[in-house]
Design an enzyme around this catalytic site. Structure first.
Site, short mmCIF file in Angstrom:
data_model
loop_
_atom_site.label_atom_id
_atom_site.label_comp_id
_atom_site.label_asym_id
_atom_site.label_seq_id
_atom_site.Cartn_x
_atom_site.Cartn_y
_atom_site.Cartn_z
CG ASP A 290 -8.07 3.42 -6.45
OD1 ASP A 290 -7.29 3.99 -5.40
OD2 ASP A 290 -8.59 4.32 -6.99
CE1 TYR A 291 -5.48 2.16 1.40
CE2 TYR A 291 -6.98 0.68 1.80
CZ TYR A 291 -6.03 1.52 2.42
OH TYR A 291 -5.78 1.34 3.57
#
Length: 765
Positions: A290-291
């Site tokens: 994820d980011y």
């Protein structure tokens, strides 16, 4: 075939005859893919390999200027494997052109987007979609999303989110399917099928990315990005099930979660990614973070970026989203001996395999036909599908006096902060939405009653009294703050209400009350809106509440005081028309809750498939009982239970029976129940079957959903619904995490929701 995929890789692809724009279906095709990628990797430098593992965010590029942007320059240098959240076919085509014509090896890009519940044709938020219990409609919603996103150049969606959540304080509950593992698993499969279609063969099928692996929906205190801690017994029996279902359905990629699992961040948790996902579940796609999550490892109190990058790679994470740890530190780790070349090659191969399976080596511009963007997005057919689907998701919570459906006559007061805002109709995570195309609820009402009734509108209040809080929940172009005082707006609303025959109050959350980083500690109606509702009720006029929400909210006061409540969630781009379809009776509401609605926040988590305590409260006695597991102030059960939802008609359940009461290890029992429409309208009912394992080797839930069927019945019509019970339906993971069905006594239950159930015993022999 673009010449820049140089007689190097492309030539061998063509000579071999592979040219397959699909996941390899047999050993011969897989061998051709392996040979192609092996040849290509043999020509790659270390920097080019690390580039394939790098997923940076996109710049705000415009057509013709991509090469001059930061992202364009990095692509041309072979330092990017993919990017995400660029909107527009021309922009994406230009970036893909740079990859295949300007970079040394011409390797095409993955182009991702958060297409969570639609592209420009936006469907209801995923939590709302789940309340339809309609797997065909949910699959079609993903199919429409794939058609539109692919027409704009997107080949990869960061969806479905399959996290089980039982804490509505967590804003990302809006993105999931609620509290139940079985229903969540069916929805996960439907979404993967909708996105990936016919094995990714066509140019309107895109890669799914299952998220967030794992357990993200169980964050402590409902606070986003927070710690998760649970037993493996609970992981395997409850939270893992939807992830595994999506993997079994063939999802091409998986995204790791932000949270800790057993004290280790998921993105570098080798047990989670390598052992469970790859070895136990045989996942053969690629894993993306994820980011920025590798960069956050140190903040959790673990190692810094170079060591975190090495551990994440070794754990089986293949692509680094936005931390720049793989491209920035793995080379140094290789020199120091903390990173192995074969581990880098393993990750690179997985990324290249994904591009091969998408058909990008055969045709890099497979998703870049700019003509499709003009003809395949926000079409009348897609809008009609979104409108019909949205109407299936609304949950009728209360309808005293049968105020609903309303007649299209007289004067109707439409009041409330959600009544005249187009930007808030689609809901959170509608990143490609074009708000200028969508109707407000006010427009929807005026169109629905044109020539037959008069709509009187007043805003009545702001969403929140505090302007700073309202600004926070009105992000991404959804600002709707009114500068007038609360008294002025209330006066206007009461004037309108005085003229009307009936009042429709459009209230609740704004779009960004829910979603990522949108946790709430108080789930009641904001105070300024409650004061408006109290004033509207004091008029003595009939009041219908349209409750907008991205989560189960606390509605004890409304349940006691408001005669009719329709929970409309956030219904997407066609929400306004879908709401009027139900309010005026053109469509009979049929949605049922997939997450329990609590009496208050102190009851959280409350969910139907809980374990009993050693001192359960006697359900026949509603009063507080000393030395029992109960509250002073409220019942143990929720205000509105899982599976609950009313209709404009009535359904009667009868003749519940089993064809036998003993189940052999290779046999089956058929449970059947007859459902009859006893009202005067056609309607859809969602028939639910639950099972309880009465005495296991470990504690088992009081009931578990095992089957459901959505049926349509005309007035007076009846239908018998069957549930075939096999030993497979009785299996669970025991203390040793063996998947077993244990002999003994069971109960099967059938009914319209998780509380109103008939029950019969049977035995597994």
């Amino acid at each position: 075939m673009n010449k820049k995929i140089i007689g190097l890789a492309a030539a061998s692809l063509l000579v071999s005859g592979a040219a397959s724009a699909a996941i390899p279906a047999n050993d011969a095709e897989k061998a051709r893919m392996d040979a192609f990628i092996t040849e290509l990797m043999g020509k790659m430098t270390l920097d080019e390999k690390l580039g394939q593992l790098n997923l940076p965010p996109s710049d705000d590029i415009v057509t013709g200027q991509a090469i001059d942007s930061n992202i364009g320059a990095a692509v041309a240098a072979g330092k990017v494997g993919g990017t995400f959240n660029i909107k527009g076919a021309a922009k994406i085509r230009e970036l893909q052109r740079i990859a295949v014509e300007e970079s040394r090896l011409g390797i095409p890009l993955l182009l991702g987007m958060d297409v969570i519940h639609g592209y420009e044709t936006v469907f209801p938020i995923p939590l709302a979609l789940s309340c339809s219990w309609d797997m065909d409609a949910i699959e079609r919603s993903a199919r429409v999303a794939a058609v539109e996103a692919s027409a704009a150049g997107v080949n990869w969606t960061f969806s479905p989110m399959v996290d089980i959540s039982r804490d509505p304080r967590w804003g990302r509950m809006a993105e999931g399917a609620g509290e139940d593992p079985y229903l969540g698993s069916q929805i996960a499969r439907a979404m993967v099928r909708g996105y990936q279609g016919d094995n990714l063969r066509n140019n309107d099928e895109i890669m799914a990315c299952v998220k967030h692996f794992a357990l993200y929906g169980a964050s402590e205190a409902g606070r986003d990005y927070n710690t998760v801690d649970m037993s493996r017994y609970r992981m395997y029996n409850e939270y893992f099930e939807p992830y595994r279902a999506a993997v079994d359905e063939g999802a091409a990629s998986v995204m790791t979660s932000f949270n800790l699992v057993d004290g280790i961040p998921a993105t570098e948790n080798k047990w989670l990614v390598d052992d469970v996902l790859r070895r136990q579940w045989n996942f053969d796609g690629f894993v993306v973070t994820d980011y920025g999550s590798i960069g956050e490892v140190a903040v959790h109190g673990l190692e810094k970026l170079p060591e975190a990058s090495a551990r994440a790679l070794d754990a089986g994470t293949d692509m680094d989203m936005c931390s720049f740890g793989f491209i920035g530190t793995l080379k140094e780790g290789l020199d120091k001996g903390t990173v192995k070349m074969e581990t880098i090659d393993r990750a690179v191969r997985r990324i290249l395999e994904a591009k091969y399976k998408l058909g990008l080596f055969e045709n890099p511009y497979k998703y870049n036909d700019v003509k499709r963007e003009k003809t395949h997005i926000y079409t009348p057919e897609h809008r009609a599908e979104a409108r019909a689907t949205a109407a299936k998701t609304f949950v009728l919570l209360k309808n005293d006096g049968k105020i609903l459906p309303m007649a299209k006559k007289g004067k109707i007061a439409l009041v409330g902060p959600m009544a005249n805002t187009a930007a808030n109709m689609p809901g959170t995570w509608s990143v490609a939405a074009d708000f200028s195309k969508y109707k407000t609820l006010r427009q929807g009402f005026e169109d629905a009653v044109k020539g037959r009734a008069e709509i009187l509108y007043a805003k009545g209040s702001n969403i929140e009294e505090d302007p700073a809080l309202e600004a926070a929940v009105s992000a991404f172009g959804r600002d709707m703050r009114d500068s007038r005082s609360e008294a002025e707006m209330l006066e206007e609303a009461l004037k309108v209400a005085a003229e009307a025959d009936v009042i429709v109050a459009a209230m609740g959350e704004a779009s960004e009350h829910s979603g990522e980083s949108s946790s709430r500690s108080v789930l009641t109606l904001p105070a300024t809106q409650k004061r408006l509702m109290e004033a509207l009720l004091a008029t003595g006029k009939p009041v219908v509440m349209l409750n907008f929400s991205g989560r189960p909210t606390v509605m004890e006061w409304e349940s006691k005081n408001v005669p009719a409540i329709l929970n409309v969630w956030f219904g997407g781009s066609e929400a306004a028309d879908a709401i009027t379809d139900v309010v005026f009776g053109d469509v009979n509401p049929s949605g049922k809750l997939t997450a329990s609605m609590p009496y208050n926040e102190g009851q959280i988590p409350v969910y139907y498939n809980h374990f009993n305590t050693g001192r359960p409260k006697n359900p026949a006695n509603p009063a507080y009982q000393k030395f029992s597991s109960n509250y002073f102030e409220i019942p143990n059960k929720p205000l509105y239970p899982f599976g609950y939802g009313l209709s404009y008609t009535d359904f009667e359940y009868s003749d519940f029976k089993l064809d036998k009461d003993t189940l052999g290890k290779d046999g089956a029992i058929t449970a059947s129940v007859t459902v009859r429409n006893t009202g005067d309208r056609s309607g859809d009912e969602i028939v639910q079957f639950y099972i309880r394992d009465v005495a296991g080797s470990m504690a088992r839930p009081v009931k578990e959903l095992k089957h459901f069927e959505r049926i349509s019945l005309a007035p007076g019509e009846s239908r018998t619904v069957n549930f075939r019970i096999t030993p497979e339906a009785l299996k669970f993971y025991n203390y040793n995490l063996d998947f077993v069905a244990e002999p003994g006594e069971f109960r099967v239950m059938a009914g319209p929701d998780s509380e109103r159930l008939s029950e019969l015993p049977f035995t597994l022999d």
